[in-house]
Scaffold this motif. Structure first.
Motif, mmCIF file in Angstrom:
data_model
loop_
_atom_site.group_PDB
_atom_site.id
_atom_site.type_symbol
_atom_site.label_atom_id
_atom_site.label_comp_id
_atom_site.label_asym_id
_atom_site.label_seq_id
_atom_site.Cartn_x
_atom_site.Cartn_y
_atom_site.Cartn_z
ATOM 1 N N THR A 1 -28.583 20.742 -26.608
ATOM 2 C CA THR A 1 -27.436 21.402 -26.438
ATOM 3 C C THR A 1 -26.694 21.427 -27.843
ATOM 4 O O THR A 1 -26.171 22.335 -28.212
ATOM 5 N N LEU A 2 -26.975 20.618 -28.628
ATOM 6 C CA LEU A 2 -26.372 20.500 -30.107
ATOM 7 C C LEU A 2 -26.665 21.752 -30.794
ATOM 8 O O LEU A 2 -26.096 22.640 -31.400
ATOM 9 N N ARG A 3 -28.104 21.983 -30.530
ATOM 10 C CA ARG A 3 -28.550 23.027 -31.117
ATOM 11 C C ARG A 3 -28.383 24.534 -30.744
ATOM 12 O O ARG A 3 -28.137 25.373 -31.516
ATOM 13 N N SER A 4 -28.419 24.492 -29.356
ATOM 14 C CA SER A 4 -28.090 25.946 -28.904
ATOM 15 C C SER A 4 -26.932 26.086 -28.083
ATOM 16 O O SER A 4 -26.471 27.394 -28.166
ATOM 17 N N VAL A 5 -26.116 25.050 -28.309
ATOM 18 C CA VAL A 5 -24.431 25.516 -27.711
ATOM 19 C C VAL A 5 -23.766 25.139 -28.692
ATOM 20 O O VAL A 5 -22.755 26.015 -29.188
ATOM 21 N N VAL A 6 -24.007 23.960 -29.105
ATOM 22 C CA VAL A 6 -22.740 23.414 -30.344
ATOM 23 C C VAL A 6 -22.601 24.249 -31.406
ATOM 24 O O VAL A 6 -21.924 24.700 -32.007
ATOM 25 N N LEU A 7 -23.892 24.098 -32.193
ATOM 26 C CA LEU A 7 -24.072 24.783 -33.426
ATOM 27 C C LEU A 7 -23.535 26.251 -33.423
ATOM 28 O O LEU A 7 -23.036 26.635 -34.571
ATOM 29 N N PRO A 8 -24.187 27.164 -32.750
ATOM 30 C CA PRO A 8 -23.876 28.608 -32.857
ATOM 31 C C PRO A 8 -22.330 28.709 -32.873
ATOM 32 O O PRO A 8 -21.640 29.476 -33.648
ATOM 33 N N LEU A 9 -21.505 28.119 -31.833
ATOM 34 C CA LEU A 9 -20.242 27.983 -31.888
ATOM 35 C C LEU A 9 -19.416 27.476 -33.200
ATOM 36 O O LEU A 9 -18.225 27.922 -33.532
ATOM 37 N N LEU A 10 -20.265 26.502 -33.817
ATOM 38 C CA LEU A 10 -19.745 25.876 -34.967
ATOM 39 C C LEU A 10 -19.952 26.335 -36.053
ATOM 40 O O LEU A 10 -18.960 26.208 -37.151
ATOM 41 N N TRP A 11 -20.681 27.289 -36.190
ATOM 42 C CA TRP A 11 -21.109 27.874 -37.551
ATOM 43 C C TRP A 11 -20.047 28.593 -38.445
ATOM 44 O O TRP A 11 -20.081 27.870 -39.417
ATOM 45 N N PRO A 12 -19.120 29.089 -37.903
ATOM 46 C CA PRO A 12 -18.049 29.796 -38.581
ATOM 47 C C PRO A 12 -17.186 28.604 -39.289
ATOM 48 O O PRO A 12 -16.970 28.811 -40.423
ATOM 49 N N ALA A 13 -17.055 27.537 -38.289
ATOM 50 C CA ALA A 13 -16.445 26.400 -38.953
ATOM 51 C C ALA A 13 -17.059 25.804 -40.227
ATOM 52 O O ALA A 13 -16.303 25.341 -41.050
ATOM 53 N N ILE A 14 -18.368 25.592 -40.117
ATOM 54 C CA ILE A 14 -19.364 24.919 -40.964
ATOM 55 C C ILE A 14 -19.036 25.856 -42.267
ATOM 56 O O ILE A 14 -18.715 25.178 -43.506
ATOM 57 N N ILE A 15 -19.057 27.344 -42.269
ATOM 58 C CA ILE A 15 -19.210 27.892 -43.608
ATOM 59 C C ILE A 15 -17.607 27.911 -43.894
ATOM 60 O O ILE A 15 -17.463 27.742 -45.086
ATOM 61 N N ALA A 16 -16.606 27.911 -43.064
ATOM 62 C CA ALA A 16 -15.204 27.698 -43.736
ATOM 63 C C ALA A 16 -15.483 26.523 -44.433
ATOM 64 O O ALA A 16 -14.761 26.478 -45.618
ATOM 65 N N GLY A 17 -15.753 25.466 -44.089
ATOM 66 C CA GLY A 17 -15.761 24.242 -44.870
ATOM 67 C C GLY A 17 -16.793 24.266 -46.278
ATOM 68 O O GLY A 17 -16.216 23.792 -47.111
ATOM 69 N N SER A 18 -17.646 24.987 -46.047
ATOM 70 C CA SER A 18 -18.767 25.066 -47.069
ATOM 71 C C SER A 18 -17.827 26.062 -48.267
ATOM 72 O O SER A 18 -17.982 25.801 -49.418
ATOM 73 N N ILE A 19 -16.949 27.016 -47.744
ATOM 74 C CA ILE A 19 -16.404 27.795 -48.899
ATOM 75 C C ILE A 19 -15.283 26.977 -49.863
ATOM 76 O O ILE A 19 -15.614 26.823 -50.847
#
Lengths: 308, 266
Positions: free
Chosen positions: A223-241
């Motif tokens: 679930t984490l890999r296939s559901v949460v992570l794809p939805l969360l990707w933009p937020a992770i990148i926002a943090g990484s910026i």
């Protein structure tokens, strides 16, 4: 209601007839002309950002192609590529650029790895009350001065400091100052900036999706890999910026805990101040600009910029 | 997805562990503000209230604090106005170049502080021939604070949609009336949150500030940086840091209360 709604406003029951004032007429005019409205909305901000910021960046770019008169120390408008060539080919600049990018990447990875479980706990496990407390706990360190926090790490890492005191009984020593101390301190400083967008991103992932995934037989990791992570990707990148960009331009933390190490910011700083060579400083500053523009260009399509 | 009990406990323990690491350096600052030692020795050799007494009489620190409050307030007001305007423009209109405008707003914070600092320094001094000082700091700070207000307001506008505004217009309200009575009340807490972040960002900024402050103006971070390495001033810096963290609890708590009260039940 049916006949009422079709009637013009001033004939409807209960709606007072608007008075025909100049303000009213302006309002009517504006609501019929969305372009004018848009123009009025955008004029001030674009004027500010364009005039203050873009013009300044453009000027910086231009300055990089000028030189400093070695005799008088003033900037003279003599177009040449010397500064750019110096920065691109100089061994010092290459080494410092690599070091700075390395530090920024490391800091970003550390922050994301730490932020993910915490943000997940805050958003999906903790009770609403606990959630509020945790948000406060994560945000509060942001109010302690950046300098004081860097200095706190200096004192924690110093000889005879907290870490020394803790590990000496076991025969250890404080790691002391240097590049590793810079990485630790920067990761510490930017952690809240990475946690918050990821937490906000997780808050937007509906619980029902996670339940549906579980009902369909997916285990937690799946679930984490296939559901949460794809939805969360933009937020992770926002943090990484945040963590990447903030680390890329830092020169104060490295001064406080970095020992003799230098980062790009130090080179820019000394060239603006002590060396009084603004054109060279401008040329060096183009390196982080180029890196960030490439980075922003790469992540633009992920929608990360809307999650900042 | 049902998290198992061990998984929940592990996550909770991780969260607590990280929070401890986050707060230990702050705790060290707190303890050092009472320490008789002026170097960084741990554990502190003795207890004293001397630094707390001198800190509140330190003219340099107090005037720097006042400068910072003024700079941050002005920068916040400017960024509230500009950030709200851009957010409404981008969220309620679609036009060519919309993406670029949004990138333009983000750029001052997405580019490293040193770039913003040196670019503005160059522009103010060499191009415009201005004297660096109070107002150049305000301009610089407002520029990178716009984005925090913009983000909060844009997120709120996206969530509230246009139904209520349209209803208001249908009932005969003019643009200004609609903004005053419908849009603004919906934005209020977003503006508070965005403004708070902008204030915090400006209050603590040092990198851009060093490049735009000139010699005459001292904000609190600049004062701290000047005094951090002076043995007899460093303890005073610790006191100020502790006071700031404690004072910051109030606005954060209010922001959380507002956000909590407005939250739609899931």
């Amino acid at each position: 209601m049916t006949s009422d709604a079709a009637a013009p406003p001033h004939q409807r029951a209960g709606v007072p007839v608007p008075r025909e004032t100049p303000a009213r007429r302006l309002s009517v005019l504006l609501s019929r002309a969305p372009r004018v409205r848009l123009g009025l909305l955008l004029t001030a901000p674009l004027f500010w950002l364009g005039l203050v910021y873009i013009a300044a960046l453009a000027a910086l770019l231009v300055t990089a192609f000028w030189t400093v008169d070695s005799f008088t120390g003033t900037v003279s408008i003599e177009w040449n590529l010397d500064n750019i060539v110096t920065v691109l080919t100089g061994a010092v600049y290459q080494a410092v650029t690599l070091r700075t990018v390395g530090v920024a990447i490391l800091v970003t990875i550390i922050d994301i790895v730490i932020a993910l479980p915490i943000a997940f706990y805050m958003a999906k496990v903790a009770s609403p009350r606990m959630q509020r407390v945790l948000v406060i706990l994560v945000l509060m360190p942001l109010w302690a001065s950046y300098l004081v926090k860097a200095y706190a790490w200096r004192s924690v890492l110093s000889e005879g400091g907290l870490i020394d005191w803790m590990v000496t009984p076991f025969g250890g020593n404080t790691p002391g100052y240097g590049l590793h101390a810079t990485v630790i301190t920067l990761a510490y400083l930017w952690l809240p900036y990475v946690i918050m967008p990821i937490y906000a991103g997780l808050e937007r992932v509906p619980d029902s999706l996670l339940e549906a995934s579980g009902d369909l037989g997916a285990k937690t990791w799946r679930t984490l890999r296939s559901v949460v992570l794809p939805l969360l990707w933009p937020a992770i990148i926002a943090g990484s910026i945040f963590s990447f960009s903030l680390s890329l331009g830092d020169y104060i933390t490295v001064n406080i805990v970095g020992g003799a190490s230098q980062m790009l910011g130090n080179l820019v700083y000394t060239n603006v101040g002590a060396a009084n060579n603004l054109p060279l400083a401008a040329a060096i500053a183009l390196i982080p600009i180029a890196i960030m523009i490439v980075y922003l260009g790469l992540v633009r399509r992920t929608g990360a910029l809307e999650n900042l | 997805m049902r998290l198992s009990r061990p998984a929940r406990i592990t996550l909770g323990a991780l969260t607590i562990a990280v929070l401890i690491v986050v707060y230990v350096p702050l705790f060290v600052v707190l303890v050092n503000s009472f320490s008789t030692s002026q170097s960084l020795v741990w554990p502190p050799p003795g207890f004293t209230l001397e630094w707390w007494g001198t800190a509140f009489q330190n003219r340099g620190a107090l005037s720097a604090l006042w400068t910072s409050v003024q700079v941050a307030s002005l920068a916040t007001v400017i960024s509230l106005v500009l950030g709200t305007l851009v957010a409404i423009a981008l969220q309620r209109h679609s036009f060519f170049g919309r993406q670029s405008v949004s990138l333009l707003v983000i750029l001052p914070i997405a580019l490293p502080g040193i770039v913003t600092g040196i670019a503005l320094n160059n522009a103010f001094r060499t191009i415009l021939g201005l004297q660096l000082g109070f107002f150049t700091i305000v301009v610089a700070h407002a520029t990178f604070c716009i984005v925090t207000v913009f983000n909060n307001v844009q997120a709120r506008l996206r969530r509230t949609g246009t139904n209520l505004e349209e209803a208001s217009a249908d009932l005969g309200a003019g643009l200004w009336t609609t903004f005053r009575l419908v849009t603004f009340p919906q934005l209020r807490s977003a503006l508070f949150a965005g403004g708070l972040l902008a204030f915090a960002l400006s209050f603590d900024e040092i990198i851009v500030t060093t490049f735009t402050a000139g010699v005459g103006t001292t904000t609190l971070p600049i004062w701290i940086f000047q005094n951090l390495f002076r043995p007899n001033q460093a303890p005073v810096v610790n006191v100020i840091a502790v006071v700031l963290v404690v004072v910051s609890l109030v606005p954060i708590y209010i922001a959380q209360r507002i956000a909590g009260a407005e939250r739609v039940p899931k």
